[in-house]
Design a protein around this motif. Sequence first.
Motif, PDB file in Angstrom:
ATOM      1  N   SER A  50       8.227  14.788 -11.793  1.00 22.63           N
ATOM      2  CA  SER A  50       9.725  14.081 -11.028  1.00 22.63           C
ATOM      3  C   SER A  50      10.724  14.244 -11.949  1.00 22.63           C
ATOM      4  O   SER A  50      10.470  14.567 -13.154  1.00 22.63           O
TER       5      SER A  50
ATOM      6  N   VAL B 247       0.978  -1.294  -0.003  1.00 20.16           N
ATOM      7  CA  VAL B 247      -0.127  -0.086  -0.072  1.00 20.16           C
ATOM      8  C   VAL B 247       0.968   1.171  -0.030  1.00 20.16           C
ATOM      9  O   VAL B 247       0.653   2.169  -0.965  1.00 20.16           O
TER      10      VAL B 247
ATOM     11  N   ASP C 234      -4.314   8.989  -1.260  1.00 19.53           N
ATOM     12  CA  ASP C 234      -3.933   9.069  -2.619  1.00 19.53           C
ATOM     13  C   ASP C 234      -5.102   9.104  -3.668  1.00 19.53           C
ATOM     14  O   ASP C 234      -4.803   9.799  -4.658  1.00 19.53           O
TER      15      ASP C 234
ATOM     16  N   PRO D 291      -0.687  10.443  -5.999  1.00 18.75           N
ATOM     17  CA  PRO D 291       0.344   9.827  -5.594  1.00 18.75           C
ATOM     18  C   PRO D 291       1.581  10.666  -4.908  1.00 18.75           C
ATOM     19  O   PRO D 291       1.564  11.943  -5.478  1.00 18.75           O
ATOM     20  N   GLY D 292       2.118  10.396  -3.746  1.00 16.27           N
ATOM     21  CA  GLY D 292       3.158  11.230  -3.372  1.00 16.27           C
ATOM     22  C   GLY D 292       4.398  10.912  -3.806  1.00 16.27           C
ATOM     23  O   GLY D 292       5.162   9.848  -3.240  1.00 16.27           O
ATOM     24  N   MET D 293       4.985  11.451  -5.038  1.00 23.51           N
ATOM     25  CA  MET D 293       5.855  10.654  -5.714  1.00 23.51           C
ATOM     26  C   MET D 293       7.269  11.005  -5.147  1.00 23.51           C
ATOM     27  O   MET D 293       7.589  12.131  -4.691  1.00 23.51           O
ATOM     28  N   LEU D 294       8.128  10.136  -5.029  1.00 24.67           N
ATOM     29  CA  LEU D 294       9.473  10.221  -4.394  1.00 24.67           C
ATOM     30  C   LEU D 294      10.322  10.540  -5.307  1.00 24.67           C
ATOM     31  O   LEU D 294      10.602   9.745  -6.223  1.00 24.67           O
TER      32      LEU D 294
ATOM     33  N   LEU E  39      -3.944   6.162   3.917  1.00 23.45           N
ATOM     34  CA  LEU E  39      -2.958   6.481   3.159  1.00 23.45           C
ATOM     35  C   LEU E  39      -3.852   6.493   1.429  1.00 23.45           C
ATOM     36  O   LEU E  39      -3.662   7.150   0.738  1.00 23.45           O
ATOM     37  N   VAL E  40      -4.725   5.303   1.330  1.00 26.96           N
ATOM     38  CA  VAL E  40      -5.362   5.104   0.243  1.00 26.96           C
ATOM     39  C   VAL E  40      -6.317   6.191   0.097  1.00 26.96           C
ATOM     40  O   VAL E  40      -6.455   6.783  -1.002  1.00 26.96           O
TER      41      VAL E  40
ATOM     42  N   ALA F  21       2.529   1.507  -3.365  1.00 26.83           N
ATOM     43  CA  ALA F  21       1.641   2.034  -4.432  1.00 26.83           C
ATOM     44  C   ALA F  21       0.825   3.357  -4.347  1.00 26.83           C
ATOM     45  O   ALA F  21       0.581   3.941  -5.518  1.00 26.83           O
ATOM     46  N   THR F  22       1.033   3.988  -3.126  1.00 19.36           N
ATOM     47  CA  THR F  22       0.727   5.339  -3.229  1.00 19.36           C
ATOM     48  C   THR F  22       1.797   6.214  -3.520  1.00 19.36           C
ATOM     49  O   THR F  22       1.532   7.653  -3.249  1.00 19.36           O
ATOM     50  N   ARG F  23       2.869   5.857  -3.639  1.00 16.20           N
ATOM     51  CA  ARG F  23       3.944   6.753  -4.263  1.00 16.20           C
ATOM     52  C   ARG F  23       4.058   7.017  -5.472  1.00 16.20           C
ATOM     53  O   ARG F  23       4.976   8.031  -5.868  1.00 16.20           O
ATOM     54  N   ASP F  24       3.335   6.269  -6.416  1.00 17.03           N
ATOM     55  CA  ASP F  24       3.669   6.620  -7.882  1.00 17.03           C
ATOM     56  C   ASP F  24       2.413   5.953  -8.609  1.00 17.03           C
ATOM     57  O   ASP F  24       1.595   5.138  -8.059  1.00 17.03           O
ATOM     58  N   GLU F  25       2.218   6.214 -10.084  1.00 12.39           N
ATOM     59  CA  GLU F  25       1.297   5.608 -10.603  1.00 12.39           C
ATOM     60  C   GLU F  25       1.942   4.613 -11.780  1.00 12.39           C
ATOM     61  O   GLU F  25       1.069   3.869 -12.267  1.00 12.39           O
ATOM     62  N   ARG F  26       3.173   4.787 -11.788  1.00 11.10           N
ATOM     63  CA  ARG F  26       3.812   3.787 -12.821  1.00 11.10           C
ATOM     64  C   ARG F  26       3.926   2.474 -12.205  1.00 11.10           C
ATOM     65  O   ARG F  26       4.935   2.389 -11.341  1.00 11.10           O
TER      66      ARG F  26
END
Lengths: 65, 236
Positions: free
Chosen positions: B6, A22, B190, B195-198, B186-187, A25-30
Amino acid sequence: MLQLLTSPYMHIVPLIAAAAIVFGATRDERPAYILANIVRSALWMTVFLGGIMCVLLGLGWFLRG
Amino acid sequence: MVFFESPKGTVRVELGNRYLAALYAWLLPGAGHFYQGRYAKGLLFSLTILTVYFVGFWLGDGRVVYASFKQNDVRWQFFVQCLVGAPTFPAIVQATAGSENAPPLWIRNYRYPPNQAGRPAFSRIEDPAEVERLGAAAIPDGFMAAPYGEVTLSEPDVLSAWHAELGHLFDIATLYTFVAGLLNLLVIYDAFAGPGMLFEGDEEDEENPSDDAETTAKTAEPKDAATSPKSGESKD
């Protein structure tokens, strides 16, 4: 080995897997990045919790001894 | 439409009505993502969170998710468990239906009252004839209901009987359902904000050319997007 597999500590394994999935998966879409995040999160959590467990085991051993 | 930038490119995410998506995500894990057309993530979240929740529910014999605000049994964990949404609603119904001393709805089994000769206090009644014999004295266990009767710190009660029957599984099951609630938080975020991109993740994956192509293809209007990974929003 069998004793370890049936110990209550093993309940943490599905939790680590679920949390890593979880969180990753919440860090990116790809998909590829999600997978990389999942693996990295799982490793971090395993190392972190394993470290805490080692410290506690060490403390227990020290206090008993 | 929201853009997330990013160093590896821009990702577009269609969030739709984000408040509605967050509400759906709370009601059923993954439903907010289905509403937004993010089916793969929705399915992943739904399967993962509901599995953790129901495994916890099963480990705890269906007793660990309940809402109680009685003296000595304020179930604070429920505030996090209820983040899983609809699967916890029966507990809210149990907590709000009827008066404080009314028997719970959806009774699963009964227990012996204390001071029954030859019977451990609050042990389960297996024989239906015993339930009839005891009548109103039998103590009901409701589905997702709080332990019936008073909870004391010095005398046996229904809650202590649950702990005795389940052992360490009561706490592990509580942990599972608790973690499921936290993960759904978290969901929900989201679904609400994307998304919280890193950035550090992008650096590690620089050798993956297929993703570069994918993200480049999606980079339609990246110049307007904000430079922060969370704030590029446009009206289309």
